[in-house]
Write a protein that holds these residues in place. Structure first.
Motif, PDB file in Angstrom:
ATOM      1  N   PHE A 401      49.854  24.726  43.749  1.00 25.40           N
ATOM      2  CA  PHE A 401      49.833  26.015  43.064  1.00 25.40           C
ATOM      3  C   PHE A 401      50.507  25.914  41.692  1.00 25.40           C
ATOM      4  O   PHE A 401      50.064  26.542  40.726  1.00 25.40           O
ATOM      5  N   VAL A 402      51.569  25.118  41.610  1.00 27.12           N
ATOM      6  CA  VAL A 402      52.240  24.911  40.325  1.00 27.12           C
ATOM      7  C   VAL A 402      51.336  24.124  39.379  1.00 27.12           C
ATOM      8  O   VAL A 402      51.212  24.450  38.195  1.00 27.12           O
ATOM      9  N   ALA A 403      50.677  23.089  39.929  1.00 23.08           N
ATOM     10  CA  ALA A 403      49.765  22.298  39.105  1.00 23.08           C
ATOM     11  C   ALA A 403      48.619  23.151  38.583  1.00 23.08           C
ATOM     12  O   ALA A 403      48.237  23.063  37.402  1.00 23.08           O
ATOM     13  N   ALA A 404      48.049  24.006  39.451  1.00 23.75           N
ATOM     14  CA  ALA A 404      46.935  24.860  39.020  1.00 23.75           C
ATOM     15  C   ALA A 404      47.383  25.832  37.935  1.00 23.75           C
ATOM     16  O   ALA A 404      46.660  26.062  36.950  1.00 23.75           O
ATOM     17  N   ALA A 405      48.578  26.398  38.101  1.00 30.90           N
ATOM     18  CA  ALA A 405      49.083  27.324  37.080  1.00 30.90           C
ATOM     19  C   ALA A 405      49.336  26.604  35.760  1.00 30.90           C
ATOM     20  O   ALA A 405      49.081  27.150  34.675  1.00 30.90           O
ATOM     21  N   ALA A 406      49.839  25.369  35.835  1.00 32.56           N
ATOM     22  CA  ALA A 406      50.088  24.608  34.608  1.00 32.56           C
ATOM     23  C   ALA A 406      48.786  24.271  33.901  1.00 32.56           C
ATOM     24  O   ALA A 406      48.686  24.395  32.665  1.00 32.56           O
ATOM     25  N   LEU A 407      47.784  23.853  34.639  1.00 31.83           N
ATOM     26  CA  LEU A 407      46.492  23.542  34.028  1.00 31.83           C
ATOM     27  C   LEU A 407      45.893  24.790  33.390  1.00 31.83           C
ATOM     28  O   LEU A 407      45.293  24.728  32.309  1.00 31.83           O
ATOM     29  N   ILE A 411      48.376  23.080  29.997  1.00 28.85           N
ATOM     30  CA  ILE A 411      49.085  21.807  30.131  1.00 28.85           C
ATOM     31  C   ILE A 411      48.124  20.799  30.740  1.00 28.85           C
ATOM     32  O   ILE A 411      47.556  21.044  31.803  1.00 28.85           O
ATOM     33  N   PRO A 412      47.893  19.636  30.117  1.00 26.28           N
ATOM     34  CA  PRO A 412      46.836  18.729  30.567  1.00 26.28           C
ATOM     35  C   PRO A 412      47.268  17.886  31.764  1.00 26.28           C
ATOM     36  O   PRO A 412      48.467  17.744  32.051  1.00 26.28           O
ATOM     37  N   PRO A 413      46.300  17.298  32.472  1.00 26.41           N
ATOM     38  CA  PRO A 413      46.634  16.451  33.618  1.00 26.41           C
ATOM     39  C   PRO A 413      47.510  15.261  33.245  1.00 26.41           C
ATOM     40  O   PRO A 413      48.240  14.754  34.098  1.00 26.41           O
ATOM     41  N   TRP A 414      47.425  14.781  31.997  1.00 32.19           N
ATOM     42  CA  TRP A 414      48.230  13.625  31.604  1.00 32.19           C
ATOM     43  C   TRP A 414      49.612  14.034  31.076  1.00 32.19           C
ATOM     44  O   TRP A 414      50.351  13.205  30.545  1.00 32.19           O
ATOM     45  N   ASN A 442      62.513   6.103  46.208  1.00 29.60           N
ATOM     46  CA  ASN A 442      62.469   5.641  44.819  1.00 29.60           C
ATOM     47  C   ASN A 442      61.188   6.113  44.147  1.00 29.60           C
ATOM     48  O   ASN A 442      60.092   5.816  44.623  1.00 29.60           O
ATOM     49  N   TYR A 443      61.349   6.831  43.063  1.00 28.06           N
ATOM     50  CA  TYR A 443      60.221   7.321  42.290  1.00 28.06           C
ATOM     51  C   TYR A 443      60.377   6.851  40.846  1.00 28.06           C
ATOM     52  O   TYR A 443      61.505   6.809  40.337  1.00 28.06           O
ATOM     53  N   PRO A 444      59.282   6.543  40.168  1.00 26.42           N
ATOM     54  CA  PRO A 444      59.389   6.282  38.732  1.00 26.42           C
ATOM     55  C   PRO A 444      59.941   7.514  38.022  1.00 26.42           C
ATOM     56  O   PRO A 444      59.608   8.645  38.361  1.00 26.42           O
ATOM     57  N   ALA A 445      60.775   7.277  37.033  1.00 28.93           N
ATOM     58  CA  ALA A 445      61.366   8.397  36.300  1.00 28.93           C
ATOM     59  C   ALA A 445      60.327   9.118  35.457  1.00 28.93           C
ATOM     60  O   ALA A 445      60.417  10.336  35.260  1.00 28.93           O
ATOM     61  N   THR A 446      59.352   8.374  34.953  1.00 26.38           N
ATOM     62  CA  THR A 446      58.344   8.944  34.060  1.00 26.38           C
ATOM     63  C   THR A 446      56.999   8.984  34.781  1.00 26.38           C
ATOM     64  O   THR A 446      56.505   7.961  35.255  1.00 26.38           O
ATOM     65  N   LEU A 447      56.426  10.183  34.867  1.00 30.86           N
ATOM     66  CA  LEU A 447      55.161  10.367  35.579  1.00 30.86           C
ATOM     67  C   LEU A 447      54.283  11.349  34.817  1.00 30.86           C
ATOM     68  O   LEU A 447      54.780  12.220  34.099  1.00 30.86           O
ATOM     69  N   THR A 448      52.971  11.183  35.010  1.00 29.77           N
ATOM     70  CA  THR A 448      52.042  12.218  34.573  1.00 29.77           C
ATOM     71  C   THR A 448      51.874  13.216  35.716  1.00 29.77           C
ATOM     72  O   THR A 448      52.291  12.970  36.854  1.00 29.77           O
ATOM     73  N   MET A 449      51.220  14.353  35.428  1.00 31.59           N
ATOM     74  CA  MET A 449      50.965  15.328  36.476  1.00 31.59           C
ATOM     75  C   MET A 449      50.108  14.723  37.576  1.00 31.59           C
ATOM     76  O   MET A 449      50.316  14.997  38.765  1.00 31.59           O
ATOM     77  N   GLU A 451      49.909  11.530  38.574  1.00 29.71           N
ATOM     78  CA  GLU A 451      50.720  10.654  39.413  1.00 29.71           C
ATOM     79  C   GLU A 451      51.709  11.445  40.250  1.00 29.71           C
ATOM     80  O   GLU A 451      51.918  11.163  41.434  1.00 29.71           O
ATOM     81  N   ALA A 452      52.336  12.449  39.637  1.00 26.81           N
ATOM     82  CA  ALA A 452      53.377  13.204  40.334  1.00 26.81           C
ATOM     83  C   ALA A 452      52.807  13.969  41.518  1.00 26.81           C
ATOM     84  O   ALA A 452      53.460  14.106  42.558  1.00 26.81           O
ATOM     85  N   LEU A 453      51.565  14.469  41.384  1.00 27.11           N
ATOM     86  CA  LEU A 453      50.957  15.209  42.485  1.00 27.11           C
ATOM     87  C   LEU A 453      50.589  14.272  43.631  1.00 27.11           C
ATOM     88  O   LEU A 453      50.781  14.599  44.807  1.00 27.11           O
ATOM     89  N   ILE A 454      50.060  13.105  43.295  1.00 25.00           N
ATOM     90  CA  ILE A 454      49.698  12.149  44.333  1.00 25.00           C
ATOM     91  C   ILE A 454      50.944  11.593  45.018  1.00 25.00           C
ATOM     92  O   ILE A 454      50.999  11.480  46.249  1.00 25.00           O
ATOM     93  N   ARG A 455      51.964  11.254  44.234  1.00 30.38           N
ATOM     94  CA  ARG A 455      53.201  10.707  44.803  1.00 30.38           C
ATOM     95  C   ARG A 455      54.075  11.800  45.427  1.00 30.38           C
ATOM     96  O   ARG A 455      54.935  11.517  46.245  1.00 30.38           O
ATOM     97  N   SER A 456      53.868  13.060  45.020  1.00 28.98           N
ATOM     98  CA  SER A 456      54.638  14.206  45.499  1.00 28.98           C
ATOM     99  C   SER A 456      56.090  14.130  45.033  1.00 28.98           C
ATOM    100  O   SER A 456      57.026  14.162  45.832  1.00 28.98           O
ATOM    101  N   SER A 457      56.269  14.088  43.730  1.00 28.16           N
ATOM    102  CA  SER A 457      57.606  14.008  43.140  1.00 28.16           C
ATOM    103  C   SER A 457      58.235  15.394  43.040  1.00 28.16           C
ATOM    104  O   SER A 457      57.688  16.294  42.390  1.00 28.16           O
ATOM    105  N   ASN A 458      59.376  15.575  43.666  1.00 22.80           N
ATOM    106  CA  ASN A 458      60.091  16.849  43.581  1.00 22.80           C
ATOM    107  C   ASN A 458      60.598  17.112  42.170  1.00 22.80           C
ATOM    108  O   ASN A 458      60.472  18.219  41.639  1.00 22.80           O
ATOM    109  N   THR A 459      61.224  16.086  41.584  1.00 21.76           N
ATOM    110  CA  THR A 459      61.856  16.284  40.276  1.00 21.76           C
ATOM    111  C   THR A 459      60.830  16.612  39.208  1.00 21.76           C
ATOM    112  O   THR A 459      61.074  17.458  38.339  1.00 21.76           O
TER     113      THR A 459
END
Length: 737
Positions: A401-407, A411-414, A442-449, A451-459
């Motif tokens: 829902f956050v991703a859909a609102a951002a798009l 805000i682009p997918p990248w 362990n998550y990469p500090a830098t992610l695109t939207m 990657e973050a959605l697939i990995r499910s990054s909280n931060t």
């Protein structure tokens, strides 16, 4: 004294105290036109022609309401009285003869009242010490049974059963009026369709099935005699509970039929010694507790009928409706097997599988490792519809829902964000302090939207909420997508600006979760969940509401609830959750088919979830303890995704693959054009022998995923900056998943 003594003396007393005064009253009534003034006589005759009460109108009693699955198979019935009306030609002639002979042998001679027959029955019953012949005509009995069975209030039931001359006179008047409007065949058929035979069976078809497992048209002489003898005292003459008394009563009917010349002496001698022979059948299922399949779906349906469509429970039980539903038995059974394989019936943890059809909202299945029921001592029974109730959060499924609102905000997918871990929000508070969130693992500090959605990054997603500045956009997006369990608290979540929204802390209905993701599967079209496709009345016509218009049963859908480019983009991203090793829902993958999905785990692992979908199906799985908070010891990818896989595997693989349409938004940042580099001038050389001809190099293949080692990387990101996660990280997703 025999076991029948008490009811016989009671019958004798009632007949003696009521029949004699009634006979006198009826004789007086017959003489009245000759004694009173002609005006009063005309008025009495006019009363007979007055309209009959609606209960005695032209329609015979309705049968059981039947509830059917999408393929026409039975789910259950709804009924107050188990009845299946049949026409005159569907009743054996011997049954008609037997009931007339024992209840009203002058039925074809009188006009509704039979003073001679009443007096004769009184004498016979007194001499026999039991009720061997009915004291009222069949027409009078039809009036009484109709008024009694159609009574709604206690006062109406009292008026239909009180032992008084007034009631008898009213029944007599109505019987005379009934005979003026209907033929004997119609009256007899209606009587046989309404009278109670015992064993919960109302009407001759239900009785034939209950006691002999045959249709009313196929009843034999001894079977018909048995049933005809039961209508006076069904409990005493029940062949299942009192075979000796039933034997005696059946033979009384046979003797009466022989006395009237309707069976031969040979038939009487042949059948009278035969013991009672019954082939009982259980009554048809009644209500959701007895549902053949999908008890929790049935409960959802019943509430939809009575609350959303305003069909009264009385109409549901007595209207003889035909209700065609959306339930897919194959998917329901597959879901049942999947949840029970993971958690058996009666386990303290409950697993719910809930499926809907994208683009229509049709609810296809509701499986739980419970049986729908009200026995609180049985841990395998549950009366709360866990597929619908909102009790625990759904974790990271809310990140969509956050991703859909951002798009939608542009805000682009990248969109790339670098976060610390833990991450301190710049916008959201937890009490007086900033809201702080961290990942587990362990998550990469830098992610695109992507990657973050697939990995499910909280931060990443709390930081994305920071970019949005408020949770209102994500909350309203969730509501637009159909997450109806959020509606009661949506304004509060917005008012408090809860940064935890993206982590799915709000109590979530499994049905609402499946419905919301089905909006993405339908490329942005949101449809309200519905369990019914058709409701027919007793005549086979569409059921109408109080305004006379057909009930609104068409799908209620909102096109573009999510802009289609956003929906199709999210679909393509979420396919990575099951298809890529870095995804958290890989256990739901079905080879050869595109499965989009998202896992979720609530705070302290009190619940886990997985929502998976294709263009044809959307289904959620939630696992939780419905009685108390309990750490489940695992995450959505390990506990919920396998249930989804096992439930959907036989369904999805039985059909051709259904790919998602291409994304409506570009997943990678646009690449700038390469500058044109001018080649240096070539020096003149002496001619030389040409080299052997070689084919030109092949153009590089067009790929969607760049490959680094044995692990695919996400387009638009430098794979050199993203080392492969440890094996343990890939096999056991973190709690945000």
């Amino acid at each position: 004294m025999s076991a029948r003594a008490h009811p016989r003396f009671r019958a004798f007393g009632l007949l003696f105290l009521v029949a004699i005064p009634l006979a006198g009253a009826l004789i007086a009534g017959m003489l009245m036109p000759w004694v009173v003034a002609p005006g009063l006589a005309a008025r009495a005759s006019a009363d007979l022609l007055a309209p009959l009460p609606s209960e005695l109108g032209s329609q015979s009693p309705a049968g059981n309401t039947v509830v059917l699955a999408a393929d026409g198979s039975l789910i259950t019935h709804f009924y107050r009285n188990n009845r299946t009306p049949v026409s005159a030609d569907q009743i054996a002639d011997v049954m008609k003869q037997a009931i007339v002979d024992i209840e009203d042998s002058r039925f074809y001679e009188h006009r509704g009242l039979d003073v001679e027959g009443t007096a004769r029955a009184l004498v016979r019953n007194v001499l026999a010490g039991a009720v061997v012949e009915g004291g009222s005509t069949i027409t009078q009995q039809l009036v009484k049974q109709t008024l009694l069975q159609s009574a709604v209030t206690p006062e109406q039931r009292q008026a239909a059963t009180e032992e008084s001359v007034g009631r008898k006179l009213r029944e007599a008047r109505l019987a005379l009026a009934l005979e003026q409007q209907y033929s004997k065949a119609e009256i007899l058929t209606r009587y046989l369709n309404i009278v109670y035979f015992g064993g919960g069976a109302y009407g001759i078809q239900a009785a034939a099935q209950r006691f002999f497992s045959v249709n009313a048209a196929d009843l034999t002489l001894p079977q018909a005699a048995m049933l005809a003898g039961m209508v006076q005292t069904p409990a005493n003459d029940d062949p299942l509970t009192n075979p000796e008394q039933a034997f005696e009563r059946r033979n009384q009917v046979l003797e009466r039929m022989h006395e009237l010349g309707h069976i031969s002496a040979q038939e009487l001698a042949e059948f009278s010694p035969q013991p009672v022979a019954v082939v009982p059948s259980e009554p048809p299922p009644n209500g959701c507790v007895d549902a053949v399949i999908g008890g929790f779906f049935c409960d959802f349906l019943q509430r939809h009928l009575t609350q959303t469509l305003s069909i009264s429970q009385d109409t549901l039980e007595n209207g003889g409706l035909t209700i065609r539903t959306t339930l897919r038995p194959d998917l329901q059974l597959s879901g049942d097997r999947a949840v029970e394989a993971q958690l058996p019936l009666g386990h303290p943890l409950a697993a719910m599988f809930t499926a809907v059809e994208p683009g229509s909202g049709r609810v296809l299945a509701m499986s739980v490792n419970r049986r729908f029921g009200y026995d609180v001592t049985d841990p395998a029974q549950e009366s709360v519809n866990l597929n619908v109730a909102a009790s625990q959060g759904a974790g990271s499924t809310y990140k969509v829902f956050v991703a859909a609102a951002a798009l939608e905000r542009g805000i682009p997918p990248w969109n790339t964000i670098t976060t610390s871990d833990p991450y301190v929000s710049r916008v959201y508070k937890e009490g007086p302090n900033p809201y702080v969130v961290q990942n587990v693992g362990n998550y990469p500090a830098t992610l695109t939207m992507v990657e973050a959605l697939i990995r499910s990054s909280n931060t990443y997603f709390v930081a994305l909420e920071d970019q949005l500045g408020s949770v209102e956009g994500p909350v309203r997006m969730a509501q637009r997508m159909g997450l109806f369990s959020l509606d009661p608290v949506a304004d509060q979540v917005i008012g408090e600006n809860r940064g935890s929204f993206t982590l799915g802390a709000e109590a979530t209905s499994p049905l609402a979760l499946a419905s919301a993701y089905s909006t993405l599967a339908a490329n942005g079209t949101q449809c309200v969940p519905t369990p019914v496709t058709e409701i027919l009345d007793r005549t086979g016509a569409p059921l109408t509401g109080a305004d006379g218009a057909p009930l609104p049963l068409a799908p209620v859908c909102t096109p573009d609830a999510v802009p289609p480019p956003i929906a199709t983009t999210l679909n393509q991203i979420l396919v990575g959750d099951t298809a890529l090793p870095i995804g958290t829902g890989t256990r739901a993958a079905i080879p050869g088919h595109q499965i989009a999905g998202k896992t979720g785990t609530s705070q302290n692992r009190f619940s886990v979830a997985f929502v998976g979908y294709t263009p044809r199906y959307a289904a959620s799985v939630m696992v939780l303890n419905p009685k108390r908070n309990e750490d489940l010891g695992g995450y959505g990818g390990r506990l919920a995704a396998p249930i989804w896989h096992d439930a959907m595997l036989p369904i999805v693989t039985a059909e051709p693959p259904a790919p998602f349409p291409p994304p409506g938004l570009q997943l990678e940042p646009p690449q700038p054009p390469r500058p044109l580099v001018r080649a240096p001038p070539r020096r003149e050389r002496p001619p030389a022998a040409p080299p052997p001809a070689e084919p030109p190099p092949a153009a590089p293949p067009s790929v969607d995923v760049a490959v680094l080692g044995d692990r695919p990387a996400i387009p638009g990101r430098s794979s050199a900056r993203r080392p492969a996660p440890p094996a343990s990280r890939r096999s056991l997703p973190g709690p945000a998943r």
